[in-house]
Scaffold this active site. Structure first.
Site, PDB file in Angstrom:
ATOM      1  N   GLN A 143      26.682  34.673 -10.268  1.00  0.00           N
ATOM      2  CA  GLN A 143      26.331  32.609 -10.513  1.00  0.00           C
ATOM      3  C   GLN A 143      25.147  32.474 -10.441  1.00  0.00           C
ATOM      4  O   GLN A 143      24.662  31.133 -10.815  1.00  0.00           O
ATOM      5  CB  GLN A 143      26.340  32.241  -9.310  1.00  0.00           C
ATOM      6  N   GLU A 153      27.069  38.691  -8.254  1.00  0.00           N
ATOM      7  CA  GLU A 153      26.131  37.071  -7.979  1.00  0.00           C
ATOM      8  C   GLU A 153      25.617  36.384  -9.023  1.00  0.00           C
ATOM      9  O   GLU A 153      24.769  36.334  -9.126  1.00  0.00           O
ATOM     10  CB  GLU A 153      24.878  37.653  -6.860  1.00  0.00           C
ATOM     11  N   GLY A 159      35.443  34.227  -7.149  1.00  0.00           N
ATOM     12  CA  GLY A 159      35.769  33.623  -5.613  1.00  0.00           C
ATOM     13  C   GLY A 159      34.989  33.973  -4.513  1.00  0.00           C
ATOM     14  O   GLY A 159      34.002  33.855  -5.092  1.00  0.00           O
ATOM     15  N   ASP A 211      33.958  36.959   0.781  1.00  0.00           N
ATOM     16  CA  ASP A 211      34.257  38.387   1.513  1.00  0.00           C
ATOM     17  C   ASP A 211      35.868  38.409   0.686  1.00  0.00           C
ATOM     18  O   ASP A 211      36.441  38.660   1.412  1.00  0.00           O
ATOM     19  CB  ASP A 211      35.398  36.843   2.687  1.00  0.00           C
ATOM     20  N   CYS A 212      35.742  38.125  -0.078  1.00  0.00           N
ATOM     21  CA  CYS A 212      37.391  38.001  -1.267  1.00  0.00           C
ATOM     22  C   CYS A 212      37.428  39.510  -1.878  1.00  0.00           C
ATOM     23  O   CYS A 212      37.869  40.465  -2.493  1.00  0.00           O
ATOM     24  CB  CYS A 212      37.494  37.218  -2.275  1.00  0.00           C
ATOM     25  N   GLY A 213      35.891  40.238  -2.071  1.00  0.00           N
ATOM     26  CA  GLY A 213      35.546  41.962  -2.382  1.00  0.00           C
ATOM     27  C   GLY A 213      35.109  41.618  -4.072  1.00  0.00           C
ATOM     28  O   GLY A 213      35.637  42.683  -4.344  1.00  0.00           O
ATOM     29  N   LYS A 214      34.304  40.704  -4.237  1.00  0.00           N
ATOM     30  CA  LYS A 214      33.126  40.437  -5.830  1.00  0.00           C
ATOM     31  C   LYS A 214      32.824  42.147  -5.607  1.00  0.00           C
ATOM     32  O   LYS A 214      32.622  42.815  -7.021  1.00  0.00           O
ATOM     33  CB  LYS A 214      32.982  39.113  -6.098  1.00  0.00           C
ATOM     34  N   SER A 215      31.770  42.234  -4.857  1.00  0.00           N
ATOM     35  CA  SER A 215      31.083  43.317  -4.427  1.00  0.00           C
ATOM     36  C   SER A 215      31.604  44.539  -4.675  1.00  0.00           C
ATOM     37  O   SER A 215      31.333  45.369  -5.370  1.00  0.00           O
ATOM     38  CB  SER A 215      29.829  43.234  -3.728  1.00  0.00           C
TER      39      SER A 215
END
Length: 254
Positions: A120, A118, A40, A43-47
């Site tokens: 990607q 991270e 995403g 700021d979508c909350g992945k971490s």
């Protein structure tokens, strides 16, 4: 003649109380690990989700290996913008992630799952190594990252994850563009203008930025003030950052 309700014939598969094999639909096949990619925009909350997954597995007695490639803090850790963090192993450009698991084995530590934040920024070869861990060592691998770079093109690591992952899951926390529409694109902003050219990897939103290479399309990294802003497709294409571009909370790289 055998009656349908003859229990000697075995449990009725339509009976809600019938036992279900532990392997589910994979009965008769060897168990394997799974490779999952949660993606995403910023700021979508992945971490935060990565840390939650690690916490949930650990509290059930499973032992994990937590990896990161270029965390925004510049340190070997997974850090969330809501203030949560956890120490992690930094994956370098030439790191073989299979060796990281072997090192844990050499210390007598079992590895049940791997969390990569991270993701990607991984190379396609490193993603292949994660798939090998899932298939050959039966380790569950959870990857978290951004799908596209500031040019709206897939990161090589994310592209390989899209090709190989058993499960692709967009993170459901909605991020909004300044106009109120869902934001999908991570625009790189320099001096109030959207930048269309430059290094793919420029990360960190704290005091110290991390730049993978020094060629930043005509400006020096140490003297440049760069930030990122999430935009909808329309405003990403037009480069429109809205009426207030320096609002508190936007990502800033100095």
């Amino acid at each position: 003649m055998t009656l349908l309700n003859d229990r000697a014939a075995g449990p009725d598969p339509t009976d809600a109380l019938s036992s279900v094999p532990a392997a589910g639909s994979r009965r008769g096949t060897p168990p394997v690990g799974r490779l999952k990619f949660c993606y995403g925009p910023m700021d979508c909350g992945k971490s935060t989700l990565a840390l939650q997954i690690d916490h949930n597995h650990a509290r059930q007695g499973r032992r994990g290996l937590v990896l990161v490639r270029h965390d925004r803090s510049g340190a070997p850790q997974i850090s969330s913008r809501i203030g949560l963090s956890r120490q992690a192993v930094e994956v370098g450009e030439d790191t073989d992630v299979r060796d990281l698991v072997r090192q844990e084995w050499a210390r007598g530590q079992h590895v049940d799952y791997v969390v990569v934040d991270e993701a990607q920024f991984l190379s396609p070869g490193q993603v292949d190594q994660l798939a090998e861990l899932a298939d050959e060592v039966e380790i569950d691998v959870y990857c978290f990252g951004i799908a596209t770079d500031f040019r709206s093109r897939l990161f090589p690591g994310a592209a390989r994850l899209f090709e190989l992952a058993d499960e692709l899951q967009p993170v459901q926390v909605e991020v909004l563009c300044w106009c109120g529409l869902p934001g999908r694109f991570n625009a790189r902003v320099l001096d109030g203008e959207v930048v269309r050219e430059g290094d793919t990897v420029v990360v960190a939103d704290t005091e110290q930025s991390v730049v993978e290479s020094s060629a930043l399309a005509g400006f020096e990294a140490e003297n440049a003030t760069v930030r990122y802003q999430v935009l909808c497709r329309r405003h990403f294409r037009s480069g429109d950052l809205g009426p207030v571009t320096g609002r508190h909370g936007q990502l800033r790289l100095t």
